[in-house]
Design a protein around this motif. Structure first.
Motif, PDB file in Angstrom:
ATOM      1  N   PRO A  99      28.228  63.634  47.834  1.00  0.00           N
ATOM      2  CA  PRO A  99      28.736  65.052  47.569  1.00  0.00           C
ATOM      3  C   PRO A  99      29.100  64.440  46.387  1.00  0.00           C
ATOM      4  CG  PRO A  99      29.245  64.283  49.021  1.00  0.00           C
ATOM      5  CD  PRO A  99      28.450  63.179  49.574  1.00  0.00           C
ATOM      6  N   ARG A 249      33.379  73.506  46.857  1.00  0.00           N
ATOM      7  CA  ARG A 249      32.366  73.573  48.244  1.00  0.00           C
ATOM      8  C   ARG A 249      31.758  71.845  47.750  1.00  0.00           C
ATOM      9  NH1 ARG A 249      31.206  75.939  51.948  1.00  0.00           N
ATOM     10  NH2 ARG A 249      31.024  73.903  53.047  1.00  0.00           N
ATOM     11  N   THR A 250      32.060  71.206  47.318  1.00  0.00           N
ATOM     12  CA  THR A 250      31.787  69.945  47.146  1.00  0.00           C
ATOM     13  C   THR A 250      32.943  69.608  48.373  1.00  0.00           C
ATOM     14  OG1 THR A 250      30.822  69.563  45.029  1.00  0.00           O
ATOM     15  CG2 THR A 250      31.937  67.506  46.115  1.00  0.00           C
ATOM     16  N   ASP A 253      31.927  69.924  51.950  1.00  0.00           N
ATOM     17  CA  ASP A 253      30.997  69.172  52.448  1.00  0.00           C
ATOM     18  C   ASP A 253      31.745  67.999  52.843  1.00  0.00           C
ATOM     19  OD1 ASP A 253      29.344  71.314  51.865  1.00  0.00           O
ATOM     20  OD2 ASP A 253      28.806  70.302  49.367  1.00  0.00           O
ATOM     21  N   HIS A 256      33.672  68.397  55.895  1.00  0.00           N
ATOM     22  CA  HIS A 256      32.320  68.600  56.673  1.00  0.00           C
ATOM     23  C   HIS A 256      31.715  66.861  57.416  1.00  0.00           C
ATOM     24  CE1 HIS A 256      29.454  70.282  59.813  1.00  0.00           C
ATOM     25  NE2 HIS A 256      29.003  69.506  59.867  1.00  0.00           N
ATOM     26  N   ARG A 264      33.386  75.727  58.043  1.00  0.00           N
ATOM     27  CA  ARG A 264      31.998  75.677  59.107  1.00  0.00           C
ATOM     28  C   ARG A 264      31.741  77.637  58.757  1.00  0.00           C
ATOM     29  NH1 ARG A 264      32.819  71.297  63.654  1.00  0.00           N
ATOM     30  NH2 ARG A 264      32.836  69.423  61.942  1.00  0.00           N
TER      31      ARG A 264
END
Length: 264
Positions: A99, A249-250, A253, A256, A264
């Motif tokens: 990422p 967002r990264t 990610d 997650h 999520r």
């Protein structure tokens, strides 16, 4: 005429549907007694016999448990073993590597990955654009958290003790823009929580702006932070507003991958 391809497709479809049941129980059973067969069937839009058929191999693998008295489903201890095995194979730098590389490629600026070691941040990875001016940061170097975007990104989701530790260690100015007042820092951390990312506006280096977001682990605790850093001539305030959501967002990610439920 062979029937092998349809059989494989049917097996694949059954596996996906079984995993849907498993994910449904994971997300909704919570800490209580579980979730009923009727509710699973109704919410997934299938009949009860189908749910039972799909759940059978999951129960055999200890991924699901069905209470003998109530008939309700909950996660089995096999999921714990899988989770432990997964987490034992992970570390933050490994989880963030791809990422972080993709983010650097997208923004064309230097990207960092850090962890928090009170009252400092420690750089554990760095991805640079070889064509641009290189940042002074080095892997393994330490910087006080109060004057960095990554530090503020982590502090915003830490408790009061972490804030007090940073303030007690001192907040001397490094540039004319460095935040040196505890009240002002507290206000800035609230802004970070509201927008999701932190900004270092020439506070650590006089010609560098950074934007950073936190990374969370499987307990949803802060595991580290990542940032994008660039010269102020390129990282204008408008560019920071563009890059900020990309960094967030990264971070989600990576979170997650580490098992966090955020985003999520």
């Amino acid at each position: 005429m062979t029937t092998t391809p349809p059989a494989r497709r049917n097996q694949s479809s059954s596996l996906r549907r079984a995993l849907t049941v498993l994910e449904y129980v994971r997300d909704r059973a919570g800490r209580g007694r579980g979730i009923s067969l009727t509710q699973i069937a109704d919410d997934l839009g299938v009949n009860k016999s189908t749910v039972l058929r799909l759940a059978t191999p999951l129960i055999e693998a200890d991924l699901l448990v069905r209470d003998r008295e109530t008939g309700w489903f909950r996660l089995g201890h096999g999921t714990l073993r899988l989770g432990q095995a997964y987490l034992s194979s992970l570390d933050l730098r490994t989880a963030a590597a791809e990422p972080l590389r993709l983010l650097q490629h997208a923004v064309g600026e230097t990207c960092h990955l850090v962890v928090y070691e009170p009252p400092d941040v420690v750089y554990i990875d760095k991805v640079e654009n070889e064509a641009s001016v290189r940042m002074a940061s080095r892997i393994g170097s330490r910087v006080p958290a109060y004057r960095t975007a990554v530090g503020k990104a982590m502090l915003a989701w830490q408790g009061e003790d972490a804030f007090e530790t940073v303030v007690a260690a001192g907040m001397p100015p490094v540039t004319q823009y460095t935040v040196t007042d505890a009240t002002r820092l507290r206000v800035e951390l609230e802004r970070v929580r509201q927008r999701g990312y932190a900004i270092d506006d020439r506070e650590n280096e006089p010609e560098v702006r950074c934007v950073a977001a936190p990374v969370f682990d499987h307990t949803d605790a802060v595991a580290g932070a990542l940032s994008v850093s660039g010269l102020t001539t390129r990282m204008t305030p408008a560019r920071v507003r563009e890059v900020g959501p990309m960094v967030v967002r990264t971070g989600l990610d990576i979170s997650h991958v580490l098992g966090s439920g955020r985003g999520r």
